[in-house]
Scaffold this active site. Structure first.
Site, PDB file in Angstrom:
ATOM      1  N   GLU A 154       0.255   3.584   1.860  1.00  0.00           N
ATOM      2  CA  GLU A 154       0.392   3.985   3.265  1.00  0.00           C
ATOM      3  C   GLU A 154       1.807   3.750   3.782  1.00  0.00           C
ATOM      4  O   GLU A 154       2.213   4.330   4.785  1.00  0.00           O
ATOM      5  CB  GLU A 154      -0.618   3.229   4.140  1.00  0.00           C
ATOM      6  CG  GLU A 154      -2.041   3.727   4.013  1.00  0.00           C
ATOM      7  CD  GLU A 154      -2.227   5.147   4.529  1.00  0.00           C
ATOM      8  OE1 GLU A 154      -2.001   5.372   5.716  1.00  0.00           O
ATOM      9  OE2 GLU A 154      -2.582   6.027   3.724  1.00  0.00           O
ATOM     10  N   LYS A 211       1.743  -3.570   7.412  1.00  0.00           N
ATOM     11  CA  LYS A 211       1.908  -3.795   5.969  1.00  0.00           C
ATOM     12  C   LYS A 211       3.379  -3.683   5.552  1.00  0.00           C
ATOM     13  O   LYS A 211       3.789  -4.261   4.548  1.00  0.00           O
ATOM     14  CB  LYS A 211       1.056  -2.798   5.189  1.00  0.00           C
ATOM     15  CG  LYS A 211      -0.433  -3.136   5.174  1.00  0.00           C
ATOM     16  CD  LYS A 211      -0.737  -4.229   4.145  1.00  0.00           C
ATOM     17  CE  LYS A 211      -2.227  -4.474   4.020  1.00  0.00           C
ATOM     18  NZ  LYS A 211      -2.546  -5.512   3.025  1.00  0.00           N
ATOM     19  N   TYR A 254      -1.580   0.077  10.981  1.00  0.00           N
ATOM     20  CA  TYR A 254      -1.872  -0.610   9.716  1.00  0.00           C
ATOM     21  C   TYR A 254      -0.658  -0.572   8.805  1.00  0.00           C
ATOM     22  O   TYR A 254      -0.224  -1.594   8.261  1.00  0.00           O
ATOM     23  CB  TYR A 254      -3.078   0.079   9.043  1.00  0.00           C
ATOM     24  CG  TYR A 254      -3.276  -0.304   7.590  1.00  0.00           C
ATOM     25  CD1 TYR A 254      -3.863  -1.521   7.239  1.00  0.00           C
ATOM     26  CD2 TYR A 254      -2.877   0.557   6.557  1.00  0.00           C
ATOM     27  CE1 TYR A 254      -4.037  -1.862   5.899  1.00  0.00           C
ATOM     28  CE2 TYR A 254      -3.057   0.213   5.220  1.00  0.00           C
ATOM     29  CZ  TYR A 254      -3.635  -0.998   4.903  1.00  0.00           C
ATOM     30  OH  TYR A 254      -3.806  -1.341   3.585  1.00  0.00           O
ATOM     31  N   THR A 273       0.801  -1.233   0.000  1.00  0.00           N
ATOM     32  CA  THR A 273       0.000   0.000   0.000  1.00  0.00           C
ATOM     33  C   THR A 273       0.829   1.277   0.000  1.00  0.00           C
ATOM     34  O   THR A 273       1.934   1.301   0.562  1.00  0.00           O
ATOM     35  CB  THR A 273      -0.919  -0.001   1.246  1.00  0.00           C
ATOM     36  OG1 THR A 273      -1.427   1.315   1.466  1.00  0.00           O
ATOM     37  CG2 THR A 273      -0.176  -0.417   2.509  1.00  0.00           C
TER      38      THR A 273
HETATM   39  P1  NDP Z   1     -11.588  -4.588   2.132  1.00  0.00           P
HETATM   40  O1  NDP Z   1     -11.536  -4.072   3.528  1.00  0.00           O
HETATM   41  O2  NDP Z   1     -12.753  -4.243   1.265  1.00  0.00           O
HETATM   42  O3  NDP Z   1     -11.470  -6.185   2.158  1.00  0.00           O
HETATM   43  C1  NDP Z   1     -10.636  -6.843   3.052  1.00  0.00           C
HETATM   44  C2  NDP Z   1     -10.874  -8.330   2.942  1.00  0.00           C
HETATM   45  O4  NDP Z   1     -10.044  -9.000   3.910  1.00  0.00           O
HETATM   46  C3  NDP Z   1     -12.322  -8.755   3.258  1.00  0.00           C
HETATM   47  O5  NDP Z   1     -12.663  -9.832   2.425  1.00  0.00           O
HETATM   48  C4  NDP Z   1     -12.213  -9.215   4.704  1.00  0.00           C
HETATM   49  O6  NDP Z   1     -13.202 -10.139   5.072  1.00  0.00           O
HETATM   50  C5  NDP Z   1     -10.851  -9.892   4.658  1.00  0.00           C
HETATM   51  N1  NDP Z   1     -10.262 -10.108   5.982  1.00  0.00           N
HETATM   52  C6  NDP Z   1     -10.209  -9.254   7.016  1.00  0.00           C
HETATM   53  N2  NDP Z   1      -9.618  -9.830   8.073  1.00  0.00           N
HETATM   54  C7  NDP Z   1      -9.295 -11.086   7.694  1.00  0.00           C
HETATM   55  C8  NDP Z   1      -8.694 -12.192   8.345  1.00  0.00           C
HETATM   56  N3  NDP Z   1      -8.322 -12.128   9.623  1.00  0.00           N
HETATM   57  N4  NDP Z   1      -8.515 -13.344   7.650  1.00  0.00           N
HETATM   58  C9  NDP Z   1      -8.925 -13.431   6.359  1.00  0.00           C
HETATM   59  N5  NDP Z   1      -9.512 -12.430   5.691  1.00  0.00           N
HETATM   60  C10 NDP Z   1      -9.696 -11.268   6.354  1.00  0.00           C
HETATM   61  O7  NDP Z   1     -10.217  -4.143   1.427  1.00  0.00           O
HETATM   62  P2  NDP Z   1      -9.928  -3.803  -0.114  1.00  0.00           P
HETATM   63  O8  NDP Z   1     -10.593  -4.803  -0.966  1.00  0.00           O
HETATM   64  O9  NDP Z   1     -10.148  -2.364  -0.332  1.00  0.00           O
HETATM   65  O10 NDP Z   1      -8.341  -4.015  -0.168  1.00  0.00           O
HETATM   66  C11 NDP Z   1      -7.766  -5.281  -0.471  1.00  0.00           C
HETATM   67  C12 NDP Z   1      -6.350  -5.329   0.067  1.00  0.00           C
HETATM   68  O11 NDP Z   1      -5.572  -4.316  -0.537  1.00  0.00           O
HETATM   69  C13 NDP Z   1      -6.218  -5.124   1.567  1.00  0.00           C
HETATM   70  O12 NDP Z   1      -5.140  -5.916   2.000  1.00  0.00           O
HETATM   71  C14 NDP Z   1      -5.860  -3.655   1.707  1.00  0.00           C
HETATM   72  O13 NDP Z   1      -5.145  -3.433   2.897  1.00  0.00           O
HETATM   73  C15 NDP Z   1      -5.016  -3.463   0.470  1.00  0.00           C
HETATM   74  N6  NDP Z   1      -5.007  -2.138  -0.121  1.00  0.00           N
HETATM   75  C16 NDP Z   1      -6.175  -1.517  -0.442  1.00  0.00           C
HETATM   76  C17 NDP Z   1      -6.173  -0.308  -1.083  1.00  0.00           C
HETATM   77  C18 NDP Z   1      -7.428   0.401  -1.434  1.00  0.00           C
HETATM   78  O14 NDP Z   1      -7.354   1.599  -1.720  1.00  0.00           O
HETATM   79  N7  NDP Z   1      -8.559  -0.265  -1.497  1.00  0.00           N
HETATM   80  C19 NDP Z   1      -4.899   0.352  -1.455  1.00  0.00           C
HETATM   81  C20 NDP Z   1      -3.716  -0.416  -1.100  1.00  0.00           C
HETATM   82  C21 NDP Z   1      -3.792  -1.612  -0.469  1.00  0.00           C
HETATM   83  P3  NDP Z   1     -14.691  -9.637   5.568  1.00  0.00           P
HETATM   84  O15 NDP Z   1     -15.449  -9.329   4.313  1.00  0.00           O
HETATM   85  O16 NDP Z   1     -15.190 -10.814   6.299  1.00  0.00           O
HETATM   86  O17 NDP Z   1     -14.472  -8.430   6.429  1.00  0.00           O
HETATM   87  P1  GDR Z   2      -6.816   5.687   3.720  1.00  0.00           P
HETATM   88  O1  GDR Z   2      -8.342   5.814   3.282  1.00  0.00           O
HETATM   89  O2  GDR Z   2      -6.624   5.976   5.156  1.00  0.00           O
HETATM   90  O3  GDR Z   2      -6.039   6.516   2.747  1.00  0.00           O
HETATM   91  O4  GDR Z   2      -6.556   4.131   3.501  1.00  0.00           O
HETATM   92  P2  GDR Z   2      -9.589   6.567   3.934  1.00  0.00           P
HETATM   93  O5  GDR Z   2     -10.584   6.683   2.850  1.00  0.00           O
HETATM   94  O6  GDR Z   2     -10.021   5.947   5.222  1.00  0.00           O
HETATM   95  O7  GDR Z   2      -8.990   8.025   4.279  1.00  0.00           O
HETATM   96  C1  GDR Z   2      -8.482   8.879   3.275  1.00  0.00           C
HETATM   97  C2  GDR Z   2      -8.220  10.250   3.871  1.00  0.00           C
HETATM   98  O8  GDR Z   2      -9.469  10.873   4.190  1.00  0.00           O
HETATM   99  C3  GDR Z   2      -9.358  11.473   5.470  1.00  0.00           C
HETATM  100  N1  GDR Z   2     -10.688  11.597   6.072  1.00  0.00           N
HETATM  101  C4  GDR Z   2     -11.479  10.570   6.446  1.00  0.00           C
HETATM  102  N2  GDR Z   2     -11.321   9.240   6.349  1.00  0.00           N
HETATM  103  C5  GDR Z   2     -12.338   8.444   6.784  1.00  0.00           C
HETATM  104  N3  GDR Z   2     -12.225   7.112   6.656  1.00  0.00           N
HETATM  105  N4  GDR Z   2     -13.477   8.952   7.339  1.00  0.00           N
HETATM  106  C6  GDR Z   2     -13.668  10.308   7.482  1.00  0.00           C
HETATM  107  O9  GDR Z   2     -14.678  10.746   7.971  1.00  0.00           O
HETATM  108  C7  GDR Z   2     -12.630  11.157   6.988  1.00  0.00           C
HETATM  109  N5  GDR Z   2     -12.477  12.500   6.923  1.00  0.00           N
HETATM  110  C8  GDR Z   2     -11.307  12.755   6.364  1.00  0.00           C
HETATM  111  C9  GDR Z   2      -8.427  10.535   6.230  1.00  0.00           C
HETATM  112  O10 GDR Z   2      -7.898  11.192   7.392  1.00  0.00           O
HETATM  113  C10 GDR Z   2      -7.397  10.234   5.159  1.00  0.00           C
HETATM  114  O11 GDR Z   2      -6.438  11.237   5.110  1.00  0.00           O
HETATM  115  C11 GDR Z   2      -7.088   3.442   2.371  1.00  0.00           C
HETATM  116  C12 GDR Z   2      -7.355   1.988   2.789  1.00  0.00           C
HETATM  117  O12 GDR Z   2      -8.022   1.346   1.734  1.00  0.00           O
HETATM  118  C13 GDR Z   2      -6.057   1.266   3.073  1.00  0.00           C
HETATM  119  O13 GDR Z   2      -6.327  -0.124   3.283  1.00  0.00           O
HETATM  120  C14 GDR Z   2      -5.122   1.417   1.870  1.00  0.00           C
HETATM  121  O14 GDR Z   2      -3.903   0.787   2.147  1.00  0.00           O
HETATM  122  C15 GDR Z   2      -4.915   2.884   1.552  1.00  0.00           C
HETATM  123  O15 GDR Z   2      -6.164   3.491   1.298  1.00  0.00           O
HETATM  124  C16 GDR Z   2      -4.033   3.101   0.335  1.00  0.00           C
END
Ligand code: NDP
Ligand code: GDR
Length: 370
Positions: free
Chosen positions: A134, A160, A156, A132
């Site tokens: 992050e 990661k 987190y 990520t």
């Molecule tokens: P989601 O939160 O939508 O999905 C996470 C998935 O992981 C869900 O299927 C969840 O299951 C499962 N999970 C959580 N805990 C466990 C566990 N203990 N064992 C097995 N499975 C588990 O995330 P995204 O689809 O958005 O992201 C996918 C991956 O990419 C994640 O690893 C995230 O950290 C990473 N990532 C995401 C980004 C983004 O912008 N979306 C950017 C960079 C990295 P359940 O449905 O039961 O909760």
């Molecule tokens: P992020 O995503 O932390 O970048 O992680 P998120 O959408 O939670 O926050 C993005 C930015 O928005 C600001 N923010 C808020 N965020 C949330 N959730 N709720 C609020 O009300 C709010 N107001 C402002 C946050 O402070 C932050 O700066 C996501 C996840 O998908 C991670 O798993 C992944 O690794 C990274 O993106 C890349």
């Protein structure tokens, strides 16, 4: 037929990746957690009745905290490719559950790699690790690329970081095809409800339909490089089709503030906002409502800051350089931010129109999300 195993198949990326791989003719296996409520909503459209015909989608109960379970599933599936998408993926929640986050996001990655190694699949199974942006955390240089130093800013991101390096280590130590996709934020109508983009698009839809008065947010100044999940899962797949495993940044190269995302989302429904105040006193009110059906009076405050959403340590600026992915993988994003916002707002509007209809008929609906 290639066989893929996806951890986190029930999440946003899991759903788009399932669609992509089934479309490419793969047999897809996914690990889902047992939960008291059904958690397969995002992939239900691909569900195939086990009693009827040939199946190509299989779900296994499991958890990244349980190594014996991972070993059993991997032994049974013998996957050509593993996509490790499972994670406790919410940055703010990781401050409240740091140990669990480390266990799932850090140790979980190790358990998976080690399972593949001890099963003797190190030369057969290719592994994608969901790393990520992050990891970059506190800004060192921009745009962030594969060579930018890491400085994680949350439990987190620290977890990661372990996942990132243990993936590199297994590649170098055992010659495994294991790679990190350093993905910047990617969103979609399937995005979890508490990530900021989805929280905003849900809020906008509910405010427009009269189901909610205000949207409470945290830091509006944070800048993110937002893409569409559909584009990003394509990059994951491409990373596993190369001659050599390498790590790649996946991003659009464009950064936008949370405030601007809010403005664009309201504008999508013809609602023009004006922002005033600073820090926790900032708010946004309706400057003009150009949509005849939405009853929003000029001057109504629709966005306010709630300090609860401000993080102990924040990542202020993310902007990625996808140059290496463009050159080696031939990957480029197809969605613009405007198209992403439009798709998300329109999808949430459709979702809440049903609630508005029910409420108009005197039925209560529950729509409070944090
Ligand atoms: P989601 O939160 O939508 O999905 C996470 C998935 O992981 C869900 O299927 C969840 O299951 C499962 N999970 C959580 N805990 C466990 C566990 N203990 N064992 C097995 N499975 C588990 O995330 P995204 O689809 O958005 O992201 C996918 C991956 O990419 C994640 O690893 C995230 O950290 C990473 N990532 C995401 C980004 C983004 O912008 N979306 C950017 C960079 C990295 P359940 O449905 O039961 O909760
Ligand atoms: P992020 O995503 O932390 O970048 O992680 P998120 O959408 O939670 O926050 C993005 C930015 O928005 C600001 N923010 C808020 N965020 C949330 N959730 N709720 C609020 O009300 C709010 N107001 C402002 C946050 O402070 C932050 O700066 C996501 C996840 O998908 C991670 O798993 C992944 O690794 C990274 O993106 C890349």
């Amino acid at each position: 037929m290639k066989r893929a195993l996806i951890t986190g198949i029930t999440g946003q990326d899991g759903a788009y990746l399932t669609e992509l791989l089934l479309g490419k003719g793969y047999e897809v296996h996914g690990i889902k957690r047992r939960s008291s409520l059904i958690n397969t909503e995002r992939i239900d459209q691909f569900y195939q009745d086990p009693h009827e015909g040939e199946r190509r989608l299989f779900l296994h109960h499991g958890d990244l905290t349980d190594s014996t379970n991972l070993i059993r599933i991997i032994q049974q599936v013998q996957p050509d490719e593993i996509y490790n998408l499972g994670a406790m993926s919410h940055v703010r929640v990781s401050f409240e559950t740091p140990e669990y986050t480390a266990d799932v996001d850090g140790m979980g990655t190790l358990r998976l790699l080690e399972a593949v190694r001890i099963l003797g699949l190190g030369q057969k199974t290719r592994i994608y690790q969901a790393s990520t942006s992050e990891l970059y955390g506190l800004v060192q240089q921009v745009p962030q690329s594969e060579t930018t130093p890491f400085y994680p800013r949350s439990p987190y991101a620290v977890a990661k970081l372990y996942g990132y390096w243990i993936t590199v280590n297994y590649r170098e130590a055992y010659g495994m095809y294991a790679c990190n996709g350093i993905l910047f934020n990617h969103e979609s109508p399937l995005r979890g409800e508490t990530f900021v983009t989805r929280k905003i698009t849900r809020g906008v839809a509910q405010i427009a339909l009269g189901l909610q008065a205000k949207l409470y947010l945290g830091n509006l100044n944070a800048k993110r490089d937002w893409g569409h999940a559909k584009d990003y899962v394509e990059a994951m797949w491409r990373m596993l089709q190369q001659d050599k495993a390498e790590d790649y940044v996946i991003a659009t190269g464009v950064t936008t503030t949370v405030r601007e995302f809010v403005r664009l989302a309201f504008a999508e429904l013809g609602i023009e906002l004006e922002f005033s105040g600073e820090g926790v006193h900032e708010q946004a009110w309706v400057k003009a409502c150009h949509h005849p059906e939405y009853q929003l009076r000029t001057g109504t405050v629709v966005v306010q800051i709630d300090e609860r959403y401000i993080r102990p340590t924040e990542v202020e600026l993310l902007i990625g350089d996808p140059g290496k992915a463009q050159r080696d993988l031939g990957w480029a994003p197809r969605y613009t931010l405007a198209a992403l916002v439009e798709e998300m707002v329109r999808a949430d509007l459709r979702l809440f129109e049903r609630d508005a209809y029910l409420q108009a008929g005197g039925h209560a609906t529950a729509n409070a999300y944090e």
